[in-house]
Write a protein that holds these residues in place. Structure first.
Motif, PDB file in Angstrom:
ATOM      1  N   SER A 160      17.080  39.180  13.892  1.00  0.00           N
ATOM      2  CA  SER A 160      17.921  39.405  12.725  1.00  0.00           C
ATOM      3  C   SER A 160      18.468  40.824  12.821  1.00  0.00           C
ATOM      4  O   SER A 160      18.004  41.634  13.634  1.00  0.00           O
ATOM      5  CB  SER A 160      17.112  39.241  11.437  1.00  0.00           C
ATOM      6  N   LEU A 161      19.431  41.138  11.987  1.00  0.00           N
ATOM      7  CA  LEU A 161      20.008  42.482  12.010  1.00  0.00           C
ATOM      8  C   LEU A 161      18.958  43.527  11.643  1.00  0.00           C
ATOM      9  O   LEU A 161      18.876  44.596  12.270  1.00  0.00           O
ATOM     10  CB  LEU A 161      21.194  42.552  11.045  1.00  0.00           C
ATOM     11  N   ASP A 162      18.132  43.226  10.658  1.00  0.00           N
ATOM     12  CA  ASP A 162      17.084  44.171  10.253  1.00  0.00           C
ATOM     13  C   ASP A 162      16.069  44.391  11.368  1.00  0.00           C
ATOM     14  O   ASP A 162      15.605  45.522  11.588  1.00  0.00           O
ATOM     15  CB  ASP A 162      16.376  43.663   8.995  1.00  0.00           C
ATOM     16  N   GLU A 163      15.716  43.312  12.073  1.00  0.00           N
ATOM     17  CA  GLU A 163      14.759  43.440  13.178  1.00  0.00           C
ATOM     18  C   GLU A 163      15.326  44.325  14.285  1.00  0.00           C
ATOM     19  O   GLU A 163      14.623  45.181  14.830  1.00  0.00           O
ATOM     20  CB  GLU A 163      14.420  42.058  13.737  1.00  0.00           C
ATOM     21  N   MET A 164      16.595  44.113  14.606  1.00  0.00           N
ATOM     22  CA  MET A 164      17.209  44.933  15.656  1.00  0.00           C
ATOM     23  C   MET A 164      17.266  46.398  15.248  1.00  0.00           C
ATOM     24  O   MET A 164      16.998  47.295  16.057  1.00  0.00           O
ATOM     25  CB  MET A 164      18.617  44.431  15.966  1.00  0.00           C
ATOM     26  N   ALA A 165      17.636  46.647  14.002  1.00  0.00           N
ATOM     27  CA  ALA A 165      17.735  48.029  13.531  1.00  0.00           C
ATOM     28  C   ALA A 165      16.384  48.725  13.627  1.00  0.00           C
ATOM     29  O   ALA A 165      16.294  49.889  14.048  1.00  0.00           O
ATOM     30  CB  ALA A 165      18.256  48.051  12.097  1.00  0.00           C
ATOM     31  N   GLU A 166      15.326  48.006  13.259  1.00  0.00           N
ATOM     32  CA  GLU A 166      13.984  48.592  13.318  1.00  0.00           C
ATOM     33  C   GLU A 166      13.558  48.850  14.759  1.00  0.00           C
ATOM     34  O   GLU A 166      13.021  49.919  15.083  1.00  0.00           O
ATOM     35  CB  GLU A 166      12.987  47.660  12.634  1.00  0.00           C
ATOM     36  N   LEU A 167      13.805  47.887  15.644  1.00  0.00           N
ATOM     37  CA  LEU A 167      13.410  48.039  17.044  1.00  0.00           C
ATOM     38  C   LEU A 167      14.187  49.154  17.739  1.00  0.00           C
ATOM     39  O   LEU A 167      13.642  49.869  18.587  1.00  0.00           O
ATOM     40  CB  LEU A 167      13.621  46.718  17.791  1.00  0.00           C
ATOM     41  N   ALA A 168      15.460  49.302  17.380  1.00  0.00           N
ATOM     42  CA  ALA A 168      16.290  50.329  18.017  1.00  0.00           C
ATOM     43  C   ALA A 168      16.133  51.688  17.347  1.00  0.00           C
ATOM     44  O   ALA A 168      16.526  52.709  17.922  1.00  0.00           O
ATOM     45  CB  ALA A 168      17.756  49.907  17.990  1.00  0.00           C
ATOM     46  N   GLY A 169      15.584  51.701  16.137  1.00  0.00           N
ATOM     47  CA  GLY A 169      15.395  52.963  15.433  1.00  0.00           C
ATOM     48  C   GLY A 169      16.670  53.534  14.853  1.00  0.00           C
ATOM     49  O   GLY A 169      16.873  54.754  14.866  1.00  0.00           O
ATOM     50  N   VAL A 170      17.551  52.654  14.368  1.00  0.00           N
ATOM     51  CA  VAL A 170      18.789  53.116  13.730  1.00  0.00           C
ATOM     52  C   VAL A 170      18.773  52.692  12.267  1.00  0.00           C
ATOM     53  O   VAL A 170      18.149  51.697  11.905  1.00  0.00           O
ATOM     54  CB  VAL A 170      20.041  52.555  14.436  1.00  0.00           C
ATOM     55  N   ASP A 171      19.479  53.464  11.437  1.00  0.00           N
ATOM     56  CA  ASP A 171      19.469  53.152  10.010  1.00  0.00           C
ATOM     57  C   ASP A 171      20.737  52.407   9.601  1.00  0.00           C
ATOM     58  O   ASP A 171      21.639  52.155  10.410  1.00  0.00           O
ATOM     59  CB  ASP A 171      19.290  54.420   9.173  1.00  0.00           C
TER      60      ASP A 171
END
Length: 239
Positions: free
Chosen positions: A96-107
């Motif tokens: 999901s978009l939230d999962e990717m953001a968390e894994l990549a460390g972007v806000d």
């Protein structure tokens, strides 16, 4: 083997063999994903071609392709063209978009900026149902720029420039195979090239990717040297 040679199955039998509800098969028919059944008297009969098609649909769904992409891929069954286009290096993982953001460390600020720039889009625009490893890898690259201290507005500008430039370039390349005026074709030559592209799309895509990578790298080198030479010339004029 033709359907009549096979004698055929009723839709209930086909559903049992495919492991699908009858309503799902009827839905696929309405969406144009299945060829029409053949009539045997008052009954509609199905055969191995329908079962094979249902198995192919299931396979593509498991790979998280959207219905529109599945329709295109099935219609292109005789060619490697679309299969090559939709074969990603990202693997089968889904995010999901939230999962990717968390894994990549972007806000959310960065996500919003690159979405607005057109770099990150809804998966359905790529014929996918979810994001995959390719999208995550891109976010890791964006995160690397952010970690360097590059401001979000600069990252967004880079994203927009590359997105717009690549789309314009790719449209022109696709136009070459669409018979555009980019090439002065001899009589019958375009038809041969078009069929070659359809039959060898995987090789074609790999070759063009390598050309793009090479061109990007060499252009960067050339422009860097030009900029250094200009700086030296400017320093000389000021001396």
């Amino acid at each position: 083997m033709s359907l009549m040679d096979h004698n055929g199955w009723r839709i209930d039998d086909l559903a049992q063999k495919a492991g699908l509800p009858v309503d799902t098969i009827r839905y696929y028919q309405r969406e144009g994903l299945l060829p029409p059944a053949q009539r045997a008297g008052r009954c509609k009969m199905y055969g191995p071609v329908h079962l094979t098609r249902l198995e192919r649909i299931r396979e593509l769904q498991q790979r998280r392709f959207s219905l529109a992409a599945i329709r295109a891929l099935i219609d292109d069954a005789g060619s490697t063209g679309l299969r090559a286009v939709f074969t990603d290096a990202g693997g089968a993982k889904e995010y999901s978009l939230d999962e990717m953001a968390e894994l990549a460390g972007v806000d959310g600020t960065i996500i919003s900026a690159i979405c607005k720039a057109g770099l990150l889009r809804e998966p359905r625009q790529y014929g996918r149902a979810t994001y995959d490893g390719d999208d995550l890898e891109m976010l890791h690259a964006v995160a690397a720029l952010w970690d360097l201290g590059l401001p979000v507005k600069a990252i967004a500008a880079i994203a927009r420039i590359y997105t717009e430039g690549v789309e314009q370039m790719q449209r022109r390349v696709m136009d070459v195979f669409g018979g555009s005026n980019e090439v002065e074709w001899d009589p019958g030559e375009y038809e041969q090239v078009y069929e070659l592209a359809r039959a060898s799309a995987g090789i074609l895509l790999d070759a063009t990717r390598r050309i793009v990578d090479y061109t990007h790298h060499r252009t960067l080198q050339r422009l860097t040297l030009d900029a250094l030479a200009e700086d030296q010339a400017e320093s000389g004029r000021r001396a």
